[in-house]
Design an enzyme around this catalytic site. Sequence first.
Site, short mmCIF file in Angstrom:
data_model
loop_
_atom_site.label_atom_id
_atom_site.label_comp_id
_atom_site.label_asym_id
_atom_site.label_seq_id
_atom_site.Cartn_x
_atom_site.Cartn_y
_atom_site.Cartn_z
N THR A 217 0.82 -1.22 0.00
CA THR A 217 0.00 0.00 0.00
C THR A 217 0.85 1.26 0.00
O THR A 217 0.50 2.26 -0.64
CB THR A 217 -0.92 -0.03 1.24
OG1 THR A 217 -1.81 -1.14 1.09
CG2 THR A 217 -1.72 1.24 1.39
N SER B 284 1.76 -7.53 -1.02
CA SER B 284 2.59 -8.44 -0.23
C SER B 284 2.11 -9.88 -0.27
O SER B 284 2.87 -10.80 0.04
CB SER B 284 2.70 -7.95 1.22
OG SER B 284 1.47 -8.07 1.87
N THR C 49 1.27 -4.72 4.13
CA THR C 49 1.03 -5.15 5.52
C THR C 49 0.40 -6.54 5.61
O THR C 49 0.44 -7.15 6.67
CB THR C 49 0.09 -4.14 6.22
OG1 THR C 49 -1.09 -4.00 5.44
CG2 THR C 49 0.77 -2.80 6.39
N ASP C 50 -0.18 -7.02 4.52
CA ASP C 50 -0.94 -8.27 4.61
C ASP C 50 -0.10 -9.45 5.09
O ASP C 50 -0.57 -10.29 5.85
CB ASP C 50 -1.57 -8.61 3.26
CG ASP C 50 -2.71 -7.67 2.90
OD1 ASP C 50 -3.16 -6.91 3.79
OD2 ASP C 50 -3.15 -7.68 1.74
N1 GLU Z 1 -2.31 -4.30 1.80
C1 GLU Z 1 -1.87 -4.90 0.55
C2 GLU Z 1 -0.52 -5.58 0.80
O1 GLU Z 1 -0.30 -6.15 1.82
C3 GLU Z 1 -1.76 -3.89 -0.53
C4 GLU Z 1 -2.03 -4.42 -1.85
C5 GLU Z 1 -1.33 -3.61 -2.93
O2 GLU Z 1 -0.26 -3.07 -2.67
O3 GLU Z 1 -1.85 -3.58 -4.06
O4 GLU Z 1 0.34 -5.57 -0.02
#
Ligand code: GLU
Length: 325
Positions: free
Chosen positions: A11, A52, A84-85
């Site tokens: 993000t 992620s 963060t995922d």
């Molecule tokens: N919160 C998501 C992650 O962990 C973001 C997804 C994105 O960057 O498209 O990556």
Amino acid sequence: MGVTLFALGGTISVSGGAADERLTGADIAAAVPGLGGLGVPLDVRDVRAVPSGSLTFADVLDVVQAASRAVADGADGIVVTQGTDTLEEAAFLVDLLWRHDAPFVLTGAMRQPAMAGADGPANVLAAVRVAVAPAARGLGALVAFNDEVHAARWTAKSHSTSTAAFVSPNAGPVGHVVEGRVRILARPERRALLPLDTDRTRLAATRVALHCATLDDDGTTHTSLADTHQGLVVAGFGVGHVPAHLAPVLGDLAARMPVVLTSRTGGGSVLSHTYRAPGSETDLLGRGLIDGGMLDPYKARVLLRLLCASGAERTRVAAAFVQHG
Ligand code: GLU
């Protein structure tokens, strides 16, 4: 001298343009008010720019190796920006491998850069401060988020959108960043590290499944698991329970590969000898499951996959979970 920053997408890198257009690490750093004023030289490296959920163990291992070289070349600390995922899993994986006193700090953002109150810049500023803080040395991998410092081995993402998403349910944060000062309140002792030179082909071929016990779970997904996987983590109910009819199925699997018992609750430990009913923790451990202790299912899976990839057999796996669980 200074900090090496590895950018891995997430993000914090969302540009607002086309789906595959991402901010670079340099863009992310340039948008942080006050970063230049810290006087910390930054060496920024773009590794991958992906959500992620698309990162792999190999990506994380590559970053740990590059970060080790950076520290050997004089970096004071490391910062990783990523989504963060899966940050809690990546952070725990790093923590199992990181051999240096230099802080290895992971961070990211819950709000995209163009959103009101974007949290990425504050998180990066805090992460850089932690990465150069003498008090943060020797603590392994840390997560800096929302001006809190969490130990990688305890932290978890607990909310899908809140900027205070990272918590450490059993311990609380080990520190805070207050008016720019890094205050470390607890120093978790370091535990035995795992080898960093795990064979990549073997790692890619090592499959560890995660099964979450649910109400009226018939367990059919387990039937041929040992043909395709080298290990299993069970996220049991509460203190480590599953429906009674699943106990013999898991016991049979445990005779063929390491099966680790954890709790699906997100806090606390599995127990070892409190309940005795079929499917209870006592029953499952008696059938050869390995006690995951206080590790949540996701962290247990990280540890088990690394162990299986390094050829560890059941006794070594059990000993590692005594250490880390
Ligand atoms: N919160 C998501 C992650 O962990 C973001 C997804 C994105 O960057 O498209 O990556």
